[in-house]
Every structure is written in structure tokens, then in C-alpha cells.
Enzyme design. Structure first.
Site, PDB file in Angstrom:
ATOM      1  N   ASP A   1     -10.977   2.836   4.005  1.00  0.00           N
ATOM      2  CA  ASP A   1     -11.251   1.435   3.581  1.00  0.00           C
ATOM      3  C   ASP A   1     -12.795   1.236   3.487  1.00  0.00           C
ATOM      4  OD1 ASP A   1      -9.370  -0.615   3.539  1.00  0.00           O
ATOM      5  OD2 ASP A   1      -9.087  -1.014   5.675  1.00  0.00           O
TER       6      ASP A   1
ATOM      7  N   GLN B   1      -4.754  -2.179   9.877  1.00  0.00           N
ATOM      8  CA  GLN B   1      -4.309  -3.042   9.058  1.00  0.00           C
ATOM      9  C   GLN B   1      -4.759  -4.333   9.901  1.00  0.00           C
ATOM     10  OE1 GLN B   1      -3.087  -3.568   5.864  1.00  0.00           O
ATOM     11  NE2 GLN B   1      -3.679  -5.481   6.103  1.00  0.00           N
TER      12      GLN B   1
ATOM     13  N   LYS C   1       0.963  -1.074   0.085  1.00  0.00           N
ATOM     14  CA  LYS C   1       0.039   0.051   0.023  1.00  0.00           C
ATOM     15  C   LYS C   1       0.945   1.256   0.027  1.00  0.00           C
ATOM     16  CE  LYS C   1      -3.883  -2.324   2.123  1.00  0.00           C
ATOM     17  NZ  LYS C   1      -4.555  -2.943   3.458  1.00  0.00           N
TER      18      LYS C   1
END
Ligand code: NAP
Length: 297
Positions: A124, A101, A57
Site C-alpha cells: 500500500d 484492509q 483486489k
């Protein structure tokens, strides 16, 4: 007799195209706004798979010109410490996207942490406010993986209106938002899960079949309607008899290639799209914060 082979839905190529578009827009806006978009990826502990995802990422951010405010915390970091960090990032004017995460170490409550993120920085798209906006059909940050699937279907002009769509999997991360997005696109949606009876009879009806169960080889050729569009979200690590480990999806690709019309490869299908949408969500938050349209993305 000629054997038919499914066309591939190339997520890697589309992700690259999205990255390029973002890079151009960011270069253009950065001089006007005076700063690049910023994404904070919080990682706790040293799960090697998570570390690889985070690196991936951050690399993608660097490529398009998004500043990374990644932070890596030791396994013993407390819930309170993380909540304070998220509160600070919510206020930080350099940060447009925040993500935690997963998975987190067992002593941490991921859902409570997720709820602390400002919904307008929820890169997200998993905050209940954004999921609620999806349920209501309102604009908001969309969950990266299912939105990546929608973007891929759109890129290949795959019609969804009135089609039978089957989603195998009902997680909050993939299956449920996926089903809602297909519904929003006027598909007739069925959700199957581990308690569904006779999965084959359900998937055989699908014009659009989305496999998101996390079970290698779950979907075989006899479960697929001829001419269907099959999207494989699954990412499973398997070890070959020669001891080599590789990544496979939920779909038995080789046999389905002769039945389906379109198919996503694993790797190179949905995976790269998830990262592209994460960057896009960060850009959308940035643009919105500065009153700039992000419609053309
Ligand atoms: P999850 O939370 O474990 O959910 C799996 C879902 O599949 C559950 O709803 C489960 O049903 C259902 N399921 C399991 N076995 C089944 C079976 N035999 N028949 C029918 N349904 C079954 O997993 P997830 O987070 O949604 O992820 C799913 C897969 O996608 C994983 O392989 C994951 O690694 C992958 N993934 C890929 C990306 C990407 O970017 N490509 C992103 C996210 C996830 P129950 O609800 O009844 O347990």
C-alpha cells in the site's frame, strides 16, 4: 455556439493495460523464479464495503497471476494475534506484499499494525519508511491512489513542471502523498483542507486540480479554471430521489465537463488505478527480491 467537453482520463483502460503488462512479466518470470508473486490482504470483521474491496483486489490478483494469501479474521481478533500474523508474513518467502484492509474494528490500532509490516512488503506504500522515502525523493513503494493519479497524468502526457497544482484533502492516504508526488514532478503545489478559507479562490488557480475530500459535489464549475485538468479521487455513495444508490466523486461532473480540458470519471477513473498500482507494487517487491529489474513497468 459549440460547447466544449472535457476529454476523459480513462483509468479503467489504463489499469487494464497495466494488468496486461504485469501478466506478461509474471508469466515470463515465474518459470525462472519458480513461484508467482504473492499478496496477503488481511481483513478483520465483516464490513461489507471492505469485503467488496478485498474481493476486487483478489480477483485482480488472480487475473494477472499473483497468488493471494488473503486472510479473513473475526471481529474479536486481538492486536497481538494480528501482530503475530504480520510477523509471520514478513518472514514468508512466498509473500511479497502485505496490506491491512481499513477500516479496522475500534479495539485495533491500525497505525501500530501498519508499522509492523516490512517496508519492502508494504504493498500500500503507507509505511512511514516509504512515506519518508517519498519525502526525500528516494525510490520506494509509493502509495497506490496518488501514484495511480500520477501514472494516469503521465499516460495522457499532461505536463506538470511549473504548473499550479491544488490538492483538496490532506489525508495520509491520499492528499499528503499526492501533494508530495506532484512536488516531485516539479509542480507548484497548494494543499487545501476543511479549514482553508475561500476554497473557490484557491481551486480557481489550479492548472491541475485533485479533489480528495470525500464530499459529493464539493467542486463545482465556478471553482475550476478553464482548461484545467481535474482529477476526482472522491468516492461517495449517494441515494437518488428514487431510492437508488450510486457512486459519485467530489466533482460535479456534468457542469465541469464544459470547463475542464481533462476529467476523470467516477467510477472508472482513479479507482481502477489504485488496484493496478497495488498489483504493480507487489510485482516490484517480487522482482526486487529476486534481483530482477521492474523499470519498464
Ligand atoms: P479523509 O481521510 O476523510 O480526508 C479527507 C480530507 O478532505 C481531509 O484532509 C479534510 O480536511 C478534507 N476536506 C473534507 N471536507 C472538506 C471541504 N469541505 N473542503 C476542503 N477540504 C475538505 O479521506 P481520504 O481517505 O483522504 O479519502 C478522500 C476521498 O477519496 C474519499 O471519498 C475516499 O473514499 C476516496 N478514496 C478513493 C480512492 C480510490 O481508489 N478512488 C482511494 C482512497 C480514497 P481536514 O484534514 O481539515 O479534516
Amino acid at each position: 455556439m459549440e460547447t466544449k467537453t472535457a476529454k476523459l482520463l480513462d483509468g479503467k483502460a489504463l489499469a487494464e493495460k497495466i494488468h496486461q503488462g504485469l501478466q506478461e512479466r509474471i508469466t515470463e518470470l515465474q518459470s525462472q523464479i519458480g513461484r508467482p508473486p504473492g499478496l496477503a490482504v488481511l481483513m478483520v470483521g465483516d464490513n461489507p464495503a471492505s469485503a467488496a474491496y478485498v474481493r476486487n483486489k483478489e480477483k485482480a490478483c488472480a487475473k494477472v497471476g499473483i497468488a493471494s494469501f488473503g486472510q479473513h479474521f473475526p471481529t474479536e481478533t486481538s492486536q497481538g494475534e494480528l501482530e503475530e500474523i504480520i510477523a509471520a508474513l514478513n518472514q514468508d518467502p512466498q509473500v511479497d506484499g502485505i496490506l491491512v484492509q481499513l477500516p479496522l474494528p475500534n479495539h485495533l490500532d491500525a497505525v501500530t499494525l501498519l508499522h509492523q509490516i516490512d517496508p519492502d512488503k508494504d504493498a500500500d506504500g503507507l509505511h512511514p519508511v516509504n512515506l519518508g522515502r517519498l519525502v526525500r525523493g528516494e525510490a520506494g513503494l509509493r502509495s497506490c491512489t496518488p501514484y495511480g493519479v500520477m501514472r494516469l497524468l503521465q499516460e495522457y502526457d499532461i505536463p506538470l513542471r511549473g504548473k499550479q497544482a491544488v490538492v483538496v484533502g490532506r489525508s495520509i492516504l491520499v492528499g499528503k502523498p499526492m501533494a508530495l508526488m506532484l512536488l516531485e514532478a516539479d509542480a507548484t503545489v497548494t494543499i487545501a483542507h476543511s479549514r482553508s478559507h475561500d476554497l473557490k479562490s484557491i481551486t480557481q488557480n489550479a492548472d491541475i486540480l485533485i479533489a480528495a475530500a470525500g464530499k459529493a459535489g464539493l467542486i463545482t464549475a465556478d471553482m475550476v479554471k478553464p482548461g484545467a485538468v481535474v482529477v476526482d479521487v472522491g468516492m461517495n455513495r449517494v441515494t437518488d430521489p428514487n431510492g437508488k444508490s450510486r457512486l459519485v466523486g467530489d466533482v460535479h461532473l456534468e457542469s465541469i465537463a464544459g470547463v475542464a480540458e481533462f476529467l476523470t470519471p467516477v467510477p472508472g477513473g482513479v479507482g481502477p488505478m489504485t488496484v493496478a498500482i497495488l498489483l504493480q507494487n507487489t510485482f516490484v517487491s517480487y522482482a526486487k527480491r529476486h534481483g530482477v529489474s521492474s523499470d519498464e513497468l
